[in-house]
Design an enzyme around this catalytic site. Structure first.
Site, PDB file in Angstrom:
ATOM      1  N   GLY A 126      -4.657  -4.779  -7.371  1.00  0.00           N
ATOM      2  CA  GLY A 126      -3.997  -4.598  -6.078  1.00  0.00           C
ATOM      3  C   GLY A 126      -4.307  -5.653  -5.030  1.00  0.00           C
ATOM      4  O   GLY A 126      -4.309  -5.361  -3.840  1.00  0.00           O
ATOM      5  N   SER A 161      -5.922  -8.235   2.002  1.00  0.00           N
ATOM      6  CA  SER A 161      -6.003  -7.059   1.127  1.00  0.00           C
ATOM      7  C   SER A 161      -7.436  -6.546   1.018  1.00  0.00           C
ATOM      8  O   SER A 161      -8.380  -7.331   0.850  1.00  0.00           O
ATOM      9  CB  SER A 161      -5.538  -7.405  -0.294  1.00  0.00           C
ATOM     10  OG  SER A 161      -4.179  -7.711  -0.331  1.00  0.00           O
ATOM     11  N   GLN A 195       0.620  -7.830  -8.086  1.00  0.00           N
ATOM     12  CA  GLN A 195       1.916  -7.277  -8.471  1.00  0.00           C
ATOM     13  C   GLN A 195       2.959  -8.335  -8.804  1.00  0.00           C
ATOM     14  O   GLN A 195       3.740  -8.178  -9.730  1.00  0.00           O
ATOM     15  CB  GLN A 195       2.449  -6.388  -7.334  1.00  0.00           C
ATOM     16  CG  GLN A 195       3.755  -5.708  -7.643  1.00  0.00           C
ATOM     17  CD  GLN A 195       4.305  -4.927  -6.472  1.00  0.00           C
ATOM     18  OE1 GLN A 195       3.774  -5.013  -5.366  1.00  0.00           O
ATOM     19  NE2 GLN A 195       5.352  -4.172  -6.697  1.00  0.00           N
ATOM     20  N   VAL A 239       2.236  -1.875 -11.763  1.00  0.00           N
ATOM     21  CA  VAL A 239       1.659  -0.652 -12.358  1.00  0.00           C
ATOM     22  C   VAL A 239       2.723   0.350 -12.790  1.00  0.00           C
ATOM     23  O   VAL A 239       2.418   1.286 -13.535  1.00  0.00           O
ATOM     24  CB  VAL A 239       0.643   0.037 -11.404  1.00  0.00           C
ATOM     25  CG1 VAL A 239      -0.580  -0.838 -11.187  1.00  0.00           C
ATOM     26  CG2 VAL A 239       1.295   0.443 -10.088  1.00  0.00           C
ATOM     27  N   ALA A 260       5.222   2.877  -0.589  1.00  0.00           N
ATOM     28  CA  ALA A 260       6.342   3.772  -0.267  1.00  0.00           C
ATOM     29  C   ALA A 260       7.439   2.907   0.336  1.00  0.00           C
ATOM     30  O   ALA A 260       7.140   1.942   1.056  1.00  0.00           O
ATOM     31  CB  ALA A 260       5.918   4.854   0.716  1.00  0.00           C
ATOM     32  N   TYR A 301       2.339   8.729   8.850  1.00  0.00           N
ATOM     33  CA  TYR A 301       1.832   8.541   7.484  1.00  0.00           C
ATOM     34  C   TYR A 301       2.706   9.266   6.453  1.00  0.00           C
ATOM     35  O   TYR A 301       2.777   8.866   5.293  1.00  0.00           O
ATOM     36  CB  TYR A 301       0.375   8.993   7.404  1.00  0.00           C
ATOM     37  CG  TYR A 301      -0.413   8.246   6.351  1.00  0.00           C
ATOM     38  CD1 TYR A 301      -0.449   6.851   6.337  1.00  0.00           C
ATOM     39  CD2 TYR A 301      -1.114   8.927   5.359  1.00  0.00           C
ATOM     40  CE1 TYR A 301      -1.162   6.163   5.367  1.00  0.00           C
ATOM     41  CE2 TYR A 301      -1.840   8.245   4.397  1.00  0.00           C
ATOM     42  CZ  TYR A 301      -1.858   6.869   4.397  1.00  0.00           C
ATOM     43  OH  TYR A 301      -2.563   6.193   3.441  1.00  0.00           O
ATOM     44  N   LYS A 330      -1.678  10.583  -0.871  1.00  0.00           N
ATOM     45  CA  LYS A 330      -3.150  10.451  -0.800  1.00  0.00           C
ATOM     46  C   LYS A 330      -3.831  11.788  -1.083  1.00  0.00           C
ATOM     47  O   LYS A 330      -4.920  11.819  -1.658  1.00  0.00           O
ATOM     48  CB  LYS A 330      -3.572   9.902   0.559  1.00  0.00           C
ATOM     49  CG  LYS A 330      -3.165   8.443   0.814  1.00  0.00           C
ATOM     50  CD  LYS A 330      -3.712   7.475  -0.212  1.00  0.00           C
ATOM     51  CE  LYS A 330      -3.512   6.025   0.203  1.00  0.00           C
ATOM     52  NZ  LYS A 330      -3.792   5.078  -0.889  1.00  0.00           N
ATOM     53  N   LYS A 381      -6.032  -3.738   9.554  1.00  0.00           N
ATOM     54  CA  LYS A 381      -4.756  -4.473   9.454  1.00  0.00           C
ATOM     55  C   LYS A 381      -4.614  -5.138   8.099  1.00  0.00           C
ATOM     56  O   LYS A 381      -5.412  -5.996   7.725  1.00  0.00           O
ATOM     57  CB  LYS A 381      -4.711  -5.566  10.528  1.00  0.00           C
ATOM     58  CG  LYS A 381      -3.981  -5.161  11.759  1.00  0.00           C
ATOM     59  CD  LYS A 381      -3.764  -6.311  12.710  1.00  0.00           C
ATOM     60  CE  LYS A 381      -3.333  -5.710  14.030  1.00  0.00           C
ATOM     61  NZ  LYS A 381      -3.362  -6.648  15.132  1.00  0.00           N
ATOM     62  N   LEU A 427      -1.215  -5.987   4.930  1.00  0.00           N
ATOM     63  CA  LEU A 427       0.233  -5.991   4.714  1.00  0.00           C
ATOM     64  C   LEU A 427       0.772  -4.564   4.681  1.00  0.00           C
ATOM     65  O   LEU A 427       1.770  -4.227   5.336  1.00  0.00           O
ATOM     66  CB  LEU A 427       0.503  -6.675   3.373  1.00  0.00           C
ATOM     67  CG  LEU A 427       1.850  -7.300   3.105  1.00  0.00           C
ATOM     68  CD1 LEU A 427       2.124  -8.393   4.135  1.00  0.00           C
ATOM     69  CD2 LEU A 427       1.870  -7.886   1.689  1.00  0.00           C
TER      70      LEU A 427
HETATM   71  P1  NAD Z   1      -2.262  -4.375   0.591  1.00  0.00           P
HETATM   72  O1  NAD Z   1      -0.818  -4.431   0.909  1.00  0.00           O
HETATM   73  O2  NAD Z   1      -3.003  -5.635   0.649  1.00  0.00           O
HETATM   74  O3  NAD Z   1      -2.516  -3.714  -0.830  1.00  0.00           O
HETATM   75  C1  NAD Z   1      -1.598  -2.832  -1.440  1.00  0.00           C
HETATM   76  C2  NAD Z   1      -1.433  -3.364  -2.839  1.00  0.00           C
HETATM   77  O4  NAD Z   1      -0.628  -2.491  -3.611  1.00  0.00           O
HETATM   78  C3  NAD Z   1      -0.738  -4.743  -2.835  1.00  0.00           C
HETATM   79  O5  NAD Z   1      -1.518  -5.659  -3.576  1.00  0.00           O
HETATM   80  C4  NAD Z   1       0.565  -4.461  -3.565  1.00  0.00           C
HETATM   81  O6  NAD Z   1       1.042  -5.576  -4.293  1.00  0.00           O
HETATM   82  C5  NAD Z   1       0.097  -3.344  -4.480  1.00  0.00           C
HETATM   83  N1  NAD Z   1       1.228  -2.662  -5.107  1.00  0.00           N
HETATM   84  C6  NAD Z   1       2.228  -1.948  -4.529  1.00  0.00           C
HETATM   85  N2  NAD Z   1       3.108  -1.554  -5.474  1.00  0.00           N
HETATM   86  C7  NAD Z   1       2.626  -2.010  -6.666  1.00  0.00           C
HETATM   87  C8  NAD Z   1       3.071  -1.939  -8.002  1.00  0.00           C
HETATM   88  N3  NAD Z   1       4.223  -1.318  -8.339  1.00  0.00           N
HETATM   89  N4  NAD Z   1       2.319  -2.542  -8.968  1.00  0.00           N
HETATM   90  C9  NAD Z   1       1.178  -3.179  -8.676  1.00  0.00           C
HETATM   91  N5  NAD Z   1       0.707  -3.288  -7.418  1.00  0.00           N
HETATM   92  C10 NAD Z   1       1.421  -2.708  -6.429  1.00  0.00           C
HETATM   93  O7  NAD Z   1      -2.878  -3.296   1.595  1.00  0.00           O
HETATM   94  P2  NAD Z   1      -4.299  -2.572   1.614  1.00  0.00           P
HETATM   95  O8  NAD Z   1      -4.391  -1.973   2.961  1.00  0.00           O
HETATM   96  O9  NAD Z   1      -5.338  -3.485   1.126  1.00  0.00           O
HETATM   97  O10 NAD Z   1      -4.086  -1.379   0.601  1.00  0.00           O
HETATM   98  C11 NAD Z   1      -4.937  -1.152  -0.507  1.00  0.00           C
HETATM   99  C12 NAD Z   1      -5.226   0.337  -0.620  1.00  0.00           C
HETATM  100  O11 NAD Z   1      -6.022   0.735   0.497  1.00  0.00           O
HETATM  101  C13 NAD Z   1      -3.990   1.219  -0.582  1.00  0.00           C
HETATM  102  O12 NAD Z   1      -4.164   2.294  -1.482  1.00  0.00           O
HETATM  103  C14 NAD Z   1      -4.002   1.751   0.846  1.00  0.00           C
HETATM  104  O13 NAD Z   1      -3.332   2.973   0.975  1.00  0.00           O
HETATM  105  C15 NAD Z   1      -5.492   1.911   1.029  1.00  0.00           C
HETATM  106  N6  NAD Z   1      -5.931   2.081   2.416  1.00  0.00           N
HETATM  107  C16 NAD Z   1      -5.646   1.150   3.352  1.00  0.00           C
HETATM  108  C17 NAD Z   1      -6.065   1.345   4.666  1.00  0.00           C
HETATM  109  C18 NAD Z   1      -5.732   0.349   5.739  1.00  0.00           C
HETATM  110  O14 NAD Z   1      -5.799   0.710   6.917  1.00  0.00           O
HETATM  111  N7  NAD Z   1      -5.403  -0.879   5.410  1.00  0.00           N
HETATM  112  C19 NAD Z   1      -6.792   2.490   5.010  1.00  0.00           C
HETATM  113  C20 NAD Z   1      -7.084   3.419   4.013  1.00  0.00           C
HETATM  114  C21 NAD Z   1      -6.650   3.207   2.712  1.00  0.00           C
END
Ligand code: NAD
Length: 260
Positions: free
Chosen positions: A17, A23, A44, A69, A99, A160, A167, A197, A199
């Site tokens: 991811g 990220s 991805q 995935v 989403a 959300y 989640k 912050k 993507l």
């Molecule tokens: P991010 O956009 O950098 O990471 C999300 C990742 O999911 C990306 O690399 C994207 O390419 C990947 N992805 C989406 N669809 C996909 C698919 N079909 N196949 C493979 N990869 C796929 O953002 P992030 O904030 O680093 O998110 C990572 C995790 O952390 C997520 O589960 C997010 O919900 C969770 N999270 C983020 C925060 C926040 O505030 N940033 C807080 C709590 C939890």
């Protein structure tokens, strides 16, 4: 990225991811590498791989492979590549969620089944699918699987929407996976992070207000950083957490304890 010791020396970690340097998966990869683990990453989209060059240069992953995935052949290919490098591995980090933008900002009550299933498949079922594969490589020596969640799993957080439902399912999947895989000494945990912050998070409506709220109202009056998430993930993969499984562990400056 600094860590206090080489606590993950000899461990092998697959981080799924990574999209760009914001990220959480990027920070986690750097952290695991700095803690002595051998790392591999998946992303991805092939056309975005140039964004990962700095991570590849700094952590020298065993391999970096494209994997959607939701495509079985991609997941099969990811683990086939893994098996050509490693006979076993120790750490799987799942940092994937998606989403449809419109579906995410709309009320949950208005979502259609296609958008709902896409969100659940990508954000929840992918953990199960990756764990199925990981089990084969971890079962003789134990391992640690960590996924990333958010407090919208537990409480209604405006904006959300469907991701809160995903989640909630993810956090409960963690418990069942921990039960299923526990006899193989494979631990499964979730890190529930405060807002950062990235993507993905910028797609959540009102996200900047969530950051402000966290900074002004959380017990520690701080926003957290990607490093904080990485450090907790590292802990959940290391020797200090050997008896910890099936849990959701907050790193959010204490925000989750507030009732209002
Ligand atoms: P991010 O956009 O950098 O990471 C999300 C990742 O999911 C990306 O690399 C994207 O390419 C990947 N992805 C989406 N669809 C996909 C698919 N079909 N196949 C493979 N990869 C796929 O953002 P992030 O904030 O680093 O998110 C990572 C995790 O952390 C997520 O589960 C997010 O919900 C969770 N999270 C983020 C925060 C926040 O505030 N940033 C807080 C709590 C939890």
């Amino acid at each position: 990225m600094t860590t206090s010791n080489n606590v993950l020396h000899g461990k092998r970690a697959l981080v799924v991811g990574v999209a760009n340097e914001q990220s959480l998966a990027w920070a986690i990869t750097e952290y695991l590498h700095a803690a002595g683990a051998e790392v591999a990453i998946s992303y991805q989209r092939e056309r975005r791989v140039h964004r990962l060059q700095a991570l590849i240069d700094s952590t020298q992953p065993q391999f970096a492979q494209q994997c959607d995935v939701n495509i079985d052949a991609d997941v099969e290919s990811l683990f086939s590549t893994l098996s050509s490098h490693w006979d076993k591995f120790d750490i799987l980090v799942h940092a994937v969620a998606f989403a449809d933008l419109q579906a995410l900002s709309n009320r949950l009550v208005d979502i259609n089944s296609n958008d709902f299933l896409t969100c659940i498949n990508t954000s929840v079922y992918s953990l199960i699918k990756l764990s199925q594969h990981a089990e084969k490589f971890m079962q003789d020596n134990g391992g640690s699987i960590v996924t990333l969640s958010y407090h919208g799993a537990q409480k209604v957080i405006p904006g959300y929407n469907v991701m809160g439902v995903a989640k909630a399912a993810l956090e409960h999947a963690v418990k069942y996976l921990a039960y299923d895989l526990g006899p193989h000494k494979i631990r499964v945990n979730a890190v529930s992070a405060g807002p950062i912050k990235t993507l993905s998070s910028l797609a959540i409506s009102g996200f900047n207000e969530k950051l402000e709220h966290s900074e002004q109202r959380s017990p520690l009056r701080n926003n957290i950083s990607a490093y904080d998430v990485a450090a907790l993930t590292g802990f959940l993969c290391g020797p200090g957490s050997q008896q910890i499984t099936g849990g959701v562990h907050y790193v959010d400056s204490g925000l989750n304890i507030l009732g209002a």
